[in-house]
Write a protein that holds these residues in place. Structure first.
Motif, PDB file in Angstrom:
ATOM      1  N   GLU A  25       0.828  -1.210   0.000  1.00 48.88           N
ATOM      2  CA  GLU A  25       0.000   0.000   0.000  1.00 48.88           C
ATOM      3  C   GLU A  25       0.863   1.262   0.000  1.00 48.88           C
ATOM      4  N   ILE A  26       1.883   1.291   0.847  1.00 51.18           N
ATOM      5  CA  ILE A  26       2.756   2.468   0.928  1.00 51.18           C
ATOM      6  C   ILE A  26       3.511   2.677  -0.376  1.00 51.18           C
ATOM      7  N   ILE A  27       4.080   1.616  -0.908  1.00 52.40           N
ATOM      8  CA  ILE A  27       4.849   1.736  -2.156  1.00 52.40           C
ATOM      9  C   ILE A  27       3.945   2.183  -3.297  1.00 52.40           C
ATOM     10  N   GLU A  28       2.731   1.665  -3.358  1.00 55.51           N
ATOM     11  CA  GLU A  28       1.801   2.115  -4.405  1.00 55.51           C
ATOM     12  C   GLU A  28       1.481   3.591  -4.255  1.00 55.51           C
ATOM     13  N   LYS A  29       1.317   4.047  -3.015  1.00 57.62           N
ATOM     14  CA  LYS A  29       0.959   5.449  -2.778  1.00 57.62           C
ATOM     15  C   LYS A  29       2.102   6.396  -3.155  1.00 57.62           C
ATOM     16  N   ILE A  30       3.345   6.038  -2.802  1.00 58.80           N
ATOM     17  CA  ILE A  30       4.447   6.950  -3.131  1.00 58.80           C
ATOM     18  C   ILE A  30       4.856   6.841  -4.593  1.00 58.80           C
ATOM     19  N   SER A  31       4.347   5.850  -5.280  1.00 55.36           N
ATOM     20  CA  SER A  31       4.677   5.697  -6.698  1.00 55.36           C
ATOM     21  C   SER A  31       3.991   6.740  -7.572  1.00 55.36           C
ATOM     22  N   VAL A  32       3.126   7.596  -6.983  1.00 61.47           N
ATOM     23  CA  VAL A  32       2.516   8.664  -7.768  1.00 61.47           C
ATOM     24  C   VAL A  32       3.522   9.766  -8.072  1.00 61.47           C
ATOM     25  N   ILE A  33       4.659   9.781  -7.368  1.00 54.78           N
ATOM     26  CA  ILE A  33       5.707  10.754  -7.662  1.00 54.78           C
ATOM     27  C   ILE A  33       6.282  10.405  -9.028  1.00 54.78           C
ATOM     28  N   PRO A  34       6.398  11.389  -9.919  1.00 56.10           N
ATOM     29  CA  PRO A  34       6.861  11.110 -11.284  1.00 56.10           C
ATOM     30  C   PRO A  34       8.161  10.311 -11.329  1.00 56.10           C
ATOM     31  N   ILE A 106       6.788   5.688   9.014  1.00 53.63           N
ATOM     32  CA  ILE A 106       8.247   5.788   9.014  1.00 53.63           C
ATOM     33  C   ILE A 106       8.794   4.459   8.517  1.00 53.63           C
ATOM     34  N   MET A 107       9.398   4.484   7.345  1.00 60.99           N
ATOM     35  CA  MET A 107       9.923   3.247   6.752  1.00 60.99           C
ATOM     36  C   MET A 107      11.339   3.006   7.268  1.00 60.99           C
ATOM     37  N   ASN A 108      11.705   1.732   7.418  1.00 56.51           N
ATOM     38  CA  ASN A 108      13.031   1.427   7.935  1.00 56.51           C
ATOM     39  C   ASN A 108      14.111   1.940   6.976  1.00 56.51           C
ATOM     40  N   GLN A 109      15.346   1.983   7.465  1.00 56.43           N
ATOM     41  CA  GLN A 109      16.440   2.557   6.685  1.00 56.43           C
ATOM     42  C   GLN A 109      16.696   1.792   5.390  1.00 56.43           C
ATOM     43  N   GLU A 110      16.594   0.473   5.429  1.00 62.09           N
ATOM     44  CA  GLU A 110      16.875  -0.319   4.230  1.00 62.09           C
ATOM     45  C   GLU A 110      15.904   0.031   3.100  1.00 62.09           C
ATOM     46  N   ILE A 111      14.618   0.058   3.405  1.00 64.91           N
ATOM     47  CA  ILE A 111      13.635   0.406   2.377  1.00 64.91           C
ATOM     48  C   ILE A 111      13.790   1.864   1.972  1.00 64.91           C
ATOM     49  N   SER A 112      13.978   2.740   2.954  1.00 70.20           N
ATOM     50  CA  SER A 112      14.117   4.171   2.667  1.00 70.20           C
ATOM     51  C   SER A 112      15.290   4.438   1.735  1.00 70.20           C
ATOM     52  N   GLN A 113      16.423   3.833   2.027  1.00 68.59           N
ATOM     53  CA  GLN A 113      17.607   4.080   1.201  1.00 68.59           C
ATOM     54  C   GLN A 113      17.467   3.449  -0.186  1.00 68.59           C
ATOM     55  N   ALA A 114      16.755   2.327  -0.273  1.00 66.82           N
ATOM     56  CA  ALA A 114      16.469   1.747  -1.594  1.00 66.82           C
ATOM     57  C   ALA A 114      15.607   2.714  -2.400  1.00 66.82           C
ATOM     58  N   CYS A 115      14.648   3.351  -1.737  1.00 67.18           N
ATOM     59  CA  CYS A 115      13.805   4.337  -2.416  1.00 67.18           C
ATOM     60  C   CYS A 115      14.642   5.529  -2.880  1.00 67.18           C
ATOM     61  N   VAL A 116      15.540   6.008  -2.018  1.00 69.48           N
ATOM     62  CA  VAL A 116      16.394   7.153  -2.366  1.00 69.48           C
ATOM     63  C   VAL A 116      17.315   6.799  -3.525  1.00 69.48           C
ATOM     64  N   ARG A 117      17.872   5.575  -3.511  1.00 69.43           N
ATOM     65  CA  ARG A 117      18.728   5.152  -4.639  1.00 69.43           C
ATOM     66  C   ARG A 117      17.920   5.071  -5.931  1.00 69.43           C
ATOM     67  N   SER A 118      16.640   4.760  -5.805  1.00 66.92           N
ATOM     68  CA  SER A 118      15.767   4.671  -6.970  1.00 66.92           C
ATOM     69  C   SER A 118      15.432   6.049  -7.524  1.00 66.92           C
ATOM     70  N   LEU A 119      15.193   6.981  -6.629  1.00 67.28           N
ATOM     71  CA  LEU A 119      14.790   8.329  -7.033  1.00 67.28           C
ATOM     72  C   LEU A 119      15.281   9.299  -5.962  1.00 67.28           C
ATOM     73  N   ASN A 120      16.279  10.114  -6.324  1.00 68.79           N
ATOM     74  CA  ASN A 120      16.894  11.022  -5.349  1.00 68.79           C
ATOM     75  C   ASN A 120      15.888  11.887  -4.610  1.00 68.79           C
ATOM     76  N   SER A 121      14.786  12.234  -5.262  1.00 72.05           N
ATOM     77  CA  SER A 121      13.774  13.093  -4.629  1.00 72.05           C
ATOM     78  C   SER A 121      13.239  12.497  -3.332  1.00 72.05           C
ATOM     79  N   PHE A 122      13.253  11.175  -3.194  1.00 74.47           N
ATOM     80  CA  PHE A 122      12.779  10.548  -1.966  1.00 74.47           C
ATOM     81  C   PHE A 122      13.629  10.966  -0.765  1.00 74.47           C
TER      82      PHE A 122
END
Length: 194
Positions: A25-34, A106-122
């Motif tokens: 659910e969370i990943i689907e919701k934040i995936s609206v970011i271009p 609040i997502m754990n560091q592993e998921i958060s950093q994977a998101c940041v590596r995917s898209l710097n805007s995160f």
């Protein structure tokens, strides 16, 4: 039920939220970011990709206190945790199963950093510990709940990041001026129509 008043303590061991995958659910919701959906699919840790296919969500032990007023349980703080996300906020649930809450996911560091590596805007959504923090509203009639990210918060964070980038580039090369500002805003806010 409207006459129920007092205090309660709720302990849950081996808790499961049936038929609701919080991570998905969370990943689907934040995936609206271009650009987020494609980037996340390419770089998300495989172990979490597998977890997103789970039907339900396993909870860490829950220990909540509530004030009860007219049959409505008021939780402040409301804290529910899995091994990959912490939900921290305040909320209400009635005996009619109606829920309403405002919380930070609040997502754990592993998921958060994977998101940041995917898209710097995160990175603009991360706290000083490198955890992505997303304010959400939660509402509905259990078990049908909706988790809605605070789009104003996300947009303001992304726009403030774009503004910082613009200022930095203008300071380093003021000759580019207006063209640079227009290009950066187009790049950073393109498609932000939640």
């Amino acid at each position: 039920s409207k006459t129920l008043n007092g205090r309660a303590r709720i302990l849950i061991r081996d808790g499961v939220i049936l038929n609701y995958n919080i991570l998905r659910e969370i990943i689907e919701k934040i995936s609206v970011i271009p650009g987020a959906a494609e980037a996340l699919r390419a770089r998300f840790p495989q172990s979490y990709v597998m977890r997103m296919q789970d039907r339900s969500t396993l909870l860490k032990p829950v220990d909540l206190s509530a004030n009860i007023s007219e049959g409505i349980f008021h939780f402040d703080p409301l804290q529910i945790e899995t091994d990959f996300v912490l939900l921290n906020g305040a909320g209400n649930i009635g005996l009619d199963r109606r829920i309403g809450a405002r919380a930070n996911v609040i997502m754990n560091q592993e998921i958060s950093q994977a998101c940041v590596r995917s898209l710097n805007s995160f990175g603009l959504l991360c706290n000083n510990r490198g955890e992505m923090v997303i304010p959400v509203d939660i509402y509905g009639l259990l078990p049908q709940i909706r988790v809605v990210p605070d789009k104003n918060y996300i947009t303001s964070k992304l726009l403030s990041g774009a503004a910082q980038e613009i200022i930095g580039q203008l300071v380093s090369d003021p000759s580019e001026g207006l063209d640079k500002i227009q290009n950066l805003f187009k790049k950073n806010i393109k498609g932000l129509n939640f």
